[in-house]
Structure formats: structure tokens, C-alpha cells
Motif scaffolding. Structure first.
Motif, mmCIF file in Angstrom:
data_model
loop_
_atom_site.group_PDB
_atom_site.id
_atom_site.type_symbol
_atom_site.label_atom_id
_atom_site.label_comp_id
_atom_site.label_asym_id
_atom_site.label_seq_id
_atom_site.Cartn_x
_atom_site.Cartn_y
_atom_site.Cartn_z
ATOM 1 N N THR A 177 39.753 -60.054 25.369
ATOM 2 C CA THR A 177 39.274 -59.277 24.232
ATOM 3 C C THR A 177 39.382 -60.108 22.963
ATOM 4 O O THR A 177 40.256 -60.962 22.833
ATOM 5 N N ALA A 178 38.480 -59.823 22.031
ATOM 6 C CA ALA A 178 38.531 -60.373 20.675
ATOM 7 C C ALA A 178 38.452 -59.167 19.753
ATOM 8 O O ALA A 178 37.416 -58.507 19.674
ATOM 9 N N GLU A 179 39.556 -58.850 19.101
ATOM 10 C CA GLU A 179 39.648 -57.596 18.369
ATOM 11 C C GLU A 179 39.936 -57.807 16.896
ATOM 12 O O GLU A 179 40.816 -58.567 16.532
ATOM 13 N N SER A 180 39.194 -57.092 16.088
ATOM 14 C CA SER A 180 39.461 -57.066 14.664
ATOM 15 C C SER A 180 39.948 -55.661 14.293
ATOM 16 O O SER A 180 41.138 -55.427 14.216
ATOM 17 N N CYS A 181 39.055 -54.719 14.145
ATOM 18 C CA CYS A 181 39.431 -53.387 13.652
ATOM 19 C C CYS A 181 40.381 -52.628 14.580
ATOM 20 O O CYS A 181 41.077 -51.718 14.122
ATOM 21 N N THR A 182 40.449 -52.987 15.836
ATOM 22 C CA THR A 182 41.348 -52.302 16.769
ATOM 23 C C THR A 182 42.719 -52.963 16.857
ATOM 24 O O THR A 182 43.638 -52.393 17.433
ATOM 25 N N GLY A 183 42.869 -54.149 16.329
ATOM 26 C CA GLY A 183 44.173 -54.793 16.233
ATOM 27 C C GLY A 183 44.941 -54.921 17.538
ATOM 28 O O GLY A 183 46.170 -54.881 17.525
ATOM 29 N N ALA A 203 32.597 -62.560 20.693
ATOM 30 C CA ALA A 203 32.598 -62.350 22.146
ATOM 31 C C ALA A 203 32.382 -63.664 22.887
ATOM 32 O O ALA A 203 33.113 -63.981 23.837
ATOM 33 N N ALA A 204 31.399 -64.436 22.446
ATOM 34 C CA ALA A 204 31.120 -65.712 23.098
ATOM 35 C C ALA A 204 32.302 -66.665 22.940
ATOM 36 O O ALA A 204 32.670 -67.375 23.886
ATOM 37 N N GLY A 205 32.920 -66.675 21.761
ATOM 38 C CA GLY A 205 34.079 -67.528 21.523
ATOM 39 C C GLY A 205 35.263 -67.150 22.386
ATOM 40 O O GLY A 205 35.962 -68.017 22.917
ATOM 41 N N ALA A 206 35.501 -65.859 22.544
ATOM 42 C CA ALA A 206 36.615 -65.394 23.383
ATOM 43 C C ALA A 206 36.374 -65.788 24.840
ATOM 44 O O ALA A 206 37.283 -66.259 25.525
ATOM 45 N N ALA A 233 34.080 -61.030 28.277
ATOM 46 C CA ALA A 233 34.847 -60.778 27.057
ATOM 47 C C ALA A 233 34.166 -59.676 26.267
ATOM 48 O O ALA A 233 32.940 -59.539 26.285
ATOM 49 N N VAL A 234 34.982 -58.919 25.569
ATOM 50 C CA VAL A 234 34.477 -57.891 24.666
ATOM 51 C C VAL A 234 35.058 -58.167 23.292
ATOM 52 O O VAL A 234 36.222 -58.554 23.170
ATOM 53 N N ALA A 235 34.225 -57.978 22.272
ATOM 54 C CA ALA A 235 34.654 -58.176 20.887
ATOM 55 C C ALA A 235 34.283 -56.956 20.060
ATOM 56 O O ALA A 235 33.240 -56.337 20.294
ATOM 57 N N ALA A 281 27.799 -48.551 1.154
ATOM 58 C CA ALA A 281 26.576 -47.817 1.507
ATOM 59 C C ALA A 281 25.906 -48.455 2.717
ATOM 60 O O ALA A 281 25.417 -47.761 3.610
ATOM 61 N N ALA A 282 25.907 -49.775 2.773
ATOM 62 C CA ALA A 282 25.262 -50.483 3.891
ATOM 63 C C ALA A 282 26.099 -50.434 5.160
ATOM 64 O O ALA A 282 25.554 -50.412 6.263
ATOM 65 N N LYS A 283 27.420 -50.443 4.985
ATOM 66 C CA LYS A 283 28.332 -50.430 6.130
ATOM 67 C C LYS A 283 29.419 -49.384 5.866
ATOM 68 O O LYS A 283 30.516 -49.705 5.430
ATOM 69 N N PRO A 284 29.103 -48.118 6.145
ATOM 70 C CA PRO A 284 30.079 -47.061 5.874
ATOM 71 C C PRO A 284 31.269 -47.110 6.832
ATOM 72 O O PRO A 284 31.203 -47.722 7.905
ATOM 73 N N VAL A 285 32.347 -46.451 6.412
ATOM 74 C CA VAL A 285 33.513 -46.317 7.278
ATOM 75 C C VAL A 285 33.055 -45.744 8.609
ATOM 76 O O VAL A 285 32.230 -44.829 8.661
ATOM 77 N N GLY A 286 33.571 -46.316 9.694
ATOM 78 C CA GLY A 286 33.187 -45.893 11.035
ATOM 79 C C GLY A 286 32.161 -46.809 11.677
ATOM 80 O O GLY A 286 31.849 -46.665 12.862
ATOM 81 N N THR A 287 31.629 -47.772 10.912
ATOM 82 C CA THR A 287 30.669 -48.742 11.452
ATOM 83 C C THR A 287 31.424 -49.770 12.286
ATOM 84 O O THR A 287 32.369 -50.390 11.800
ATOM 85 N N VAL A 288 31.005 -49.955 13.527
ATOM 86 C CA VAL A 288 31.641 -50.938 14.405
ATOM 87 C C VAL A 288 30.550 -51.695 15.147
ATOM 88 O O VAL A 288 29.650 -51.089 15.738
ATOM 89 N N TRP A 289 30.663 -53.024 15.130
ATOM 90 C CA TRP A 289 29.801 -53.889 15.939
ATOM 91 C C TRP A 289 30.567 -54.323 17.173
ATOM 92 O O TRP A 289 31.737 -54.709 17.081
ATOM 93 N N PHE A 290 29.901 -54.251 18.306
ATOM 94 C CA PHE A 290 30.458 -54.644 19.596
ATOM 95 C C PHE A 290 29.713 -55.863 20.108
ATOM 96 O O PHE A 290 28.499 -55.969 19.933
#
Length: 159
Positions: free
Chosen positions: A25-31, A86-89, A98-100, A112-121
């Protein structure tokens, strides 16, 4: 873990074992929550190799090889960065899958462009890397838990 996550992890474990494959895994917001969910299952060392907790942009660059100009150009929460994570992991761990995740769990940090709750996988597999953006509702904990479930479900679907 909740029952749904337990079942999801068991299904993922079975699918990876059947292929003789390892994941990272490669995790940012999930720590590290995705890794923690996976390794809560006894015997996970059969199919789970490692986790990269890359919360800062510097960590994404140093640990996963995400180019700093890519982050500067698109932002840490972007399709491009999720794919590179993901590719780096996958490459740096030497695993098949791998999942990122990179996102804004809140309650601060949204725009406005990236509101709270926005997640890229990003999911990196032998067939290539695919990405998806989702927007989750709820507080920080709810966003993070939904991210964990979606990351694991997405990986299972790509096996």
C-alpha cells in the motif's frame, strides 16, 4: 474491524494467495489504515508485503519516486499523483499489486475544486495502473473508513 471489512480482507487474501502474489500500500490520507486492516488478519504475511505511509509531499517523492514537479503541477490529491504513488509502491516493493490513496479527509484542507471527502485511488497491477476519484461524505473518520473499504474492494476487482 467491521464484518464487511473482515470479509473483504479475507476475499482479498484468498485471491492473492491463489495467485502466489504479494501486495503493498501507498497511503496518504489513510495514514496506514489500509495496511492495518490487511494485517489484522492472521497469516497476512503470506500476501501482504509492506506499506508506505507517505503523508507529506516529500515522503511521496523520497519513498515512492513521485516527481516533485508532478505534485507541484497537479497537487498531491490528483489522478497523476495517485497513479505515480501506486506504480512507485509496486516497483519499489517488488510486488505484483499495489494500491495508493491520496485525498482530503477533512475537516480542513478542502477547496471548491477539491472538497473535503475527495480521494484519488491508484491500483497498480501486472496489467498496468488505473485510477479513480471518489467523493465520500461524513467526518474525517468516516471518509478514511470509506477510503479503506473502496481501496481494498478496488484491488480485489482488479485481481
Amino acid at each position: 474491524m467491521d464484518k464487511h471489512l473482515d470479509t473483504l480482507v479475507e476475499r482479498l487474501a484468498d485471491a492473492l494467495r491463489a495467485r502466489g502474489a504479494l501486495m503493498a500500500t501507498a497511503e496518504s490520507c489513510t495514514g496506514g489504515l489500509i495496511a492495518g486492516t490487511c494485517t489484522a488478519l492472521s497469516g497476512s504475511s503470506d500476501w501482504f508485503d509492506r506499506a508506505f505511509v507517505t503523508y507529506s509531499n516529500r515522503a511521496k517523492t523520497e519513498m515512492l519516486g513521485v516527481p516533485a514537479p508532478l505534485i507541484e503541477r497537479h497537487g498531491a490529491v490528483s489522478q497523476e499523483v495517485a497513479a505515480a504513488m501506486a506504480a512507485g509502491a509496486r516497483e519499489r516493493a517488488g510486488v505484483s499489486y499495489a494500491v495508493a490513496v491520496t485525498g482530503i479527509a477533512g475537516p480542513t484542507g478542502g477547496s471548491a475544486a477539491k472538497p473535503v471527502g475527495t480521494v484519488w485511488f491508484g491500483w497498480a497491477t501486472p496489467a498496468g495502473t488505473v485510477t479513480e476519484c471518489r467523493r465520500f461524505d461524513g467526518d474525517r473518520s468516516a471518509v478514511r473508513q470509506q477510503t479503506v473499504a473502496h481501496a481494498l474492494q478496488g484491488l480485489l476487482e482488479r485481481l
